[in-house]
Design a protein around this motif. Structure first.
Motif, mmCIF file in Angstrom:
data_model
loop_
_atom_site.group_PDB
_atom_site.id
_atom_site.type_symbol
_atom_site.label_atom_id
_atom_site.label_comp_id
_atom_site.label_asym_id
_atom_site.label_seq_id
_atom_site.Cartn_x
_atom_site.Cartn_y
_atom_site.Cartn_z
ATOM 1 N N ASN A 162 -27.697 61.889 27.804
ATOM 2 C CA ASN A 162 -26.723 60.976 27.994
ATOM 3 C C ASN A 162 -25.825 61.293 29.266
ATOM 4 O O ASN A 162 -24.949 60.491 29.550
ATOM 5 N N TRP A 163 -25.979 62.664 29.737
ATOM 6 C CA TRP A 163 -25.411 62.944 31.072
ATOM 7 C C TRP A 163 -26.075 62.866 32.334
ATOM 8 O O TRP A 163 -25.837 63.112 33.302
ATOM 9 N N ILE A 164 -27.375 62.232 32.191
ATOM 10 C CA ILE A 164 -28.287 62.283 33.516
ATOM 11 C C ILE A 164 -28.033 60.878 34.396
ATOM 12 O O ILE A 164 -28.342 61.033 35.656
ATOM 13 N N LEU A 165 -27.243 59.938 33.708
ATOM 14 C CA LEU A 165 -27.177 58.905 34.652
ATOM 15 C C LEU A 165 -26.252 59.248 35.733
ATOM 16 O O LEU A 165 -26.427 58.401 36.701
ATOM 17 N N GLY A 209 -35.220 58.212 20.526
ATOM 18 C CA GLY A 209 -34.952 57.183 21.135
ATOM 19 C C GLY A 209 -33.828 56.984 22.145
ATOM 20 O O GLY A 209 -34.137 56.364 23.394
ATOM 21 N N MET A 210 -32.921 57.922 21.708
ATOM 22 C CA MET A 210 -31.896 57.636 22.804
ATOM 23 C C MET A 210 -32.412 58.448 24.222
ATOM 24 O O MET A 210 -31.701 58.266 25.272
ATOM 25 N N ARG A 211 -32.943 59.507 23.840
ATOM 26 C CA ARG A 211 -33.525 60.453 24.724
ATOM 27 C C ARG A 211 -34.306 59.595 25.805
ATOM 28 O O ARG A 211 -34.169 59.541 27.162
ATOM 29 N N GLY A 370 -21.070 60.050 18.707
ATOM 30 C CA GLY A 370 -22.272 59.783 19.242
ATOM 31 C C GLY A 370 -22.254 58.641 20.126
ATOM 32 O O GLY A 370 -21.257 57.466 19.992
ATOM 33 N N ARG A 371 -22.789 58.529 21.529
ATOM 34 C CA ARG A 371 -22.801 57.590 22.496
ATOM 35 C C ARG A 371 -24.277 57.611 23.018
ATOM 36 O O ARG A 371 -24.929 58.574 23.307
ATOM 37 N N GLN A 372 -24.459 56.234 23.592
ATOM 38 C CA GLN A 372 -25.856 56.033 24.121
ATOM 39 C C GLN A 372 -25.684 56.597 25.533
ATOM 40 O O GLN A 372 -26.455 57.416 26.151
ATOM 41 N N PHE A 373 -24.608 56.176 26.224
ATOM 42 C CA PHE A 373 -24.312 56.495 27.738
ATOM 43 C C PHE A 373 -22.942 57.399 27.692
ATOM 44 O O PHE A 373 -22.199 56.678 26.849
ATOM 45 N N VAL A 374 -22.836 58.219 28.660
ATOM 46 C CA VAL A 374 -21.672 58.866 28.552
ATOM 47 C C VAL A 374 -21.195 58.450 30.224
ATOM 48 O O VAL A 374 -22.071 58.893 31.040
#
Length: 374
Positions: A162-165, A209-211, A370-374
């Motif tokens: 979730n840190w890749i965006l 799934g989140m990955r 838990g978060r999908q996006f950070v």
């Protein structure tokens, strides 16, 4: 872990209810064990022939670029494209220096900011205790607890990506390829270091799934970066395809109870269905995920918009899953029911109304950050 869970349930249910549910317990344990054995020996793979048929007219076509383009138009909403052009400085400020921090090998995990883990990091280690899980041990044999007191949620959180965006967004805004190359190398390194169905990062389908959801959004942003070779694109596509098949075979929940974990599962499957749209298997994923989202918003979201688990942090996480689905459903002309749209609006209203005067959320109920996006 399954057996311990069933024993715990039996103790809370009582003898009569346990006897009634025993056939289900036994069947579930045997089915789970069968799936583990099957995945440790053979698994669905994306075949080159099918890959070429779907995303290339002949062997000379740039199949990977066509797949990238498919993801871009399925995933990346127009407002993101316009926003990056019209408000570059504002978007740059929103990601701060996160991309450069990640490239330096520092990651923020579960409240620990900018921990030096290296580039690429060790995907199997809890940096707090120093314990490292065996990456080649079949996942169903991996123990959640250790004598060293290690926390497997540390490698899980790191591997959610979730840190890749911010890395992918930095490429799109700054047009500097170092960010695109870094994002690519991290994804490929994870694939190399995490064999399918082995190690700590294949235990929880929700994290899988989140990955893949984060990977697909990052790939949409990196579509025109030209840093990927055809072989690298196929490698990533194959990893996403296999991971989605794994989730479908290991969905979390039962006919009588499903929670935020199940939502993480179907969010990953839905994104994969969009990425491989047109493939027979992906069309089945799409039909399943679409129906599942419609069912679960009525099952898991109360009339007032609150999540049934009674947790504001989990409410926020589940809202991310439902909103992502709604956003991409609109983008891809997938109709949503009136019930879905009404309950989604109620979820946003519940979130707004639960905020404190300072804009922070109160800590009510369970919370694992838990978060999908950070």
């Amino acid at each position: 872990m399954k057996l311990k869970s069933y024993i715990s349930q039996s103790q809370s249910l009582g003898i009569l209810q346990t006897c009634k549910r025993m056939p289900y317990f036994i069947w579930n344990i045997l089915l789970t064990r069968f799936k583990h054995i099957r995945w440790s020996r053979c698994r669905p793979v994306l075949k080159q022939k099918l890959w070429k048929q779907m995303f290339g007219k002949n062997d000379k076509d740039c199949t990977g670029n066509l797949w990238f383009n498919n993801i871009r138009w399925a995933i990346l909403p127009n407002f993101v494209e316009n926003f990056s052009k019209q408000n570059r400085n504002e978007l740059l400020q929103s990601i701060y220096d996160h991309p450069d921090i990640i490239i330096s090998g520092k990651f923020s995990i579960l409240g620990c900011d900018n921990v030096q883990l290296g580039f690429p990091p060790d995907w199997h280690t809890d940096f707090k205790s120093g314990f490292r899980w065996n990456p080649y041990l079949v996942s169903w044999k991996v123990r959640a607890t250790t004598r060293q007191g290690a926390d497997l949620k540390v490698p899980w959180e790191l591997s959610r990506f979730n840190w890749i965006l911010p890395l992918a967004a930095a490429w799109r805004i700054k047009n500097e390829k170092q960010y695109a190359v870094a994002a690519k190398n991290l994804i490929l390194d994870w694939i190399d270091k995490n064999p399918v169905a082995r190690g700590v990062n294949w235990i929880c389908p929700m994290d899988i799934g989140m990955r893949i959801t984060n990977w697909i959004w990052a790939l949409a942003l990196l579509e025109d970066s030209n840093v990927f070779t055809e072989d690298e694109i196929f490698k990533i596509a194959s990893a996403i395809y296999t991971a989605s098949s794994y989730i479908m075979d290991h969905l979390e929940g039962s006919p009588s109870f499903r929670s935020n974990h199940y939502m993480g599962d179907i969010t990953g499957v839905f994104h994969s269905a969009l990425a491989f749209r047109g493939m027979k298997k992906a069309d089945k994923w799409m039909a399943f995920a679409t129906q599942a989202f419609e069912k679960e918003i009525s099952r898991q979201v109360l009339d007032d918009g609150g999540d049934f688990e009674g947790s504001i942090p989990y409410h926020r996480l589940v809202l991310e899953f439902f909103f992502l689905f709604a956003l991409l459903a609109k983008r891809n002309n997938i109709p949503l029911s009136d019930i879905f749209e009404r309950r989604l609006k109620n979820m946003f209203a519940f979130t707004r109304d639960s905020l404190r005067p300072d804009g922070e959320c109160p800590q009510i109920g369970d919370n694992d950050s838990g978060r999908q996006f950070v």
